[in-house]
Design an enzyme around this catalytic site. Structure first.
Site, PDB file in Angstrom:
ATOM      1  N   ASP A   1       0.872  -1.184   0.000  1.00 39.34           N
ATOM      2  CA  ASP A   1       0.000   0.000   0.000  1.00 39.34           C
ATOM      3  C   ASP A   1       0.907   1.231   0.000  1.00 39.34           C
ATOM      4  O   ASP A   1       1.312   1.707  -1.059  1.00 39.34           O
ATOM      5  CB  ASP A   1      -0.931  -0.077   1.210  1.00 39.34           C
ATOM      6  CG  ASP A   1      -1.916   1.076   1.296  1.00 39.34           C
ATOM      7  OD1 ASP A   1      -2.090   1.785   0.291  1.00 39.34           O
ATOM      8  OD2 ASP A   1      -2.523   1.273   2.360  1.00 39.34           O
TER       9      ASP A   1
ATOM     10  N   ASP B   1      -7.517  -8.432   6.188  1.00 40.10           N
ATOM     11  CA  ASP B   1      -8.564  -8.239   7.181  1.00 40.10           C
ATOM     12  C   ASP B   1      -9.001  -6.791   7.308  1.00 40.10           C
ATOM     13  O   ASP B   1      -8.327  -5.867   6.844  1.00 40.10           O
ATOM     14  CB  ASP B   1      -8.057  -8.683   8.556  1.00 40.10           C
ATOM     15  CG  ASP B   1      -7.083  -7.666   9.157  1.00 40.10           C
ATOM     16  OD1 ASP B   1      -6.085  -7.345   8.474  1.00 40.10           O
ATOM     17  OD2 ASP B   1      -7.321  -7.186  10.278  1.00 40.10           O
TER      18      ASP B   1
END
Ligand code: IMP
Ligand code: MG
Length: 181
Positions: free
Chosen positions: A97, A153
């Site tokens: 990311d 998650d």
């Protein structure tokens, strides 16, 4: 929640990556290092797709977000890591990311003196990088949406999903203070 990448697409991409890695690491002394917890699905599927003698080891990264700590505060735990000195190491994580996690983990692993060091991720978020390093291998480029499933998650939920799904603002709700990678 919207499915972004179907389980079958993941299977095919991981299989292809495994074959590519098997060719690149043929005859080498490979140790695949998975990042807990997000990489567990990819780790398990990837090593079986590689069909190559290799070792598996683990490292943990936790990022702390929220009011109490600076955003992006990152803790690396290498107590589970086996001796990788002199070995060819492939670091496997779920997603790139900002890149800060991968960058830090690569630094930590370098301190263990591997013969070589590369990285592989399932997902690479476009246009979010805050670091110089890029993953050596990836399966999918994705837009800037928060995704879950196949190990990824949200507050510890959804890791079990066989596909990758995008969460919208309504699904995301309140941010939590502790995020386990
Ligand atoms: P980075 O350090 O910003 O590259 O973030 C990497 C870590 O943040 C990953 O290992 C994930 O645990 C988490 N992360 C980043 N983006 C997402 C996402 O869209 N869904 C779930 N976890 C994410
Ligand atoms: Mg996480």
């Amino acid at each position: 929640m919207k499915v972004l990448i179907e389980a079958e697409e993941i299977r095919e991409a991981v299989e292809a990556l495994g074959q590519r890695l098997a060719a690149d690491y043929a005859g080498k002394t490979l140790t695949v290092v998975g990042v807990l917890t997000g990489s567990v699905m990819l780790l398990a599927d990837l090593v079986r797709a590689m069909n190559l003698p290799l070792r598996i080891s683990l490292i943990r990264a936790s990022s702390y977000r929220g009011a109490a700590t600076r955003p992006g505060e990152l803790e690396v735990d290498d107590q589970l890591l086996d001796d990788v000195s002199g070995r060819d190491v492939l670091l496997v994580d779920d997603i790139f990311d900002s890149g800060r996690t991968l960058d830090r983990l690569l630094d930590t692993l370098r301190g263990h003196h591997p013969a070589s060091l590369r990285s592989a991720v399932l997902l690479w978020k476009t246009g979010r990088s805050e670091v110089e390093v890029e993953p050596d291998y990836h399966c999918f480029r994705i837009p800037d949406v928060f995704v879950v499933g196949y190990g990824l998650d949200h507050n510890g939920e959804y890791r079990y999903l066989p596909h990758i799904a995008g969460l919208d603002d309504q699904d995301l709700g309140e941010p939590s203070d502790l995020g386990r990678n």
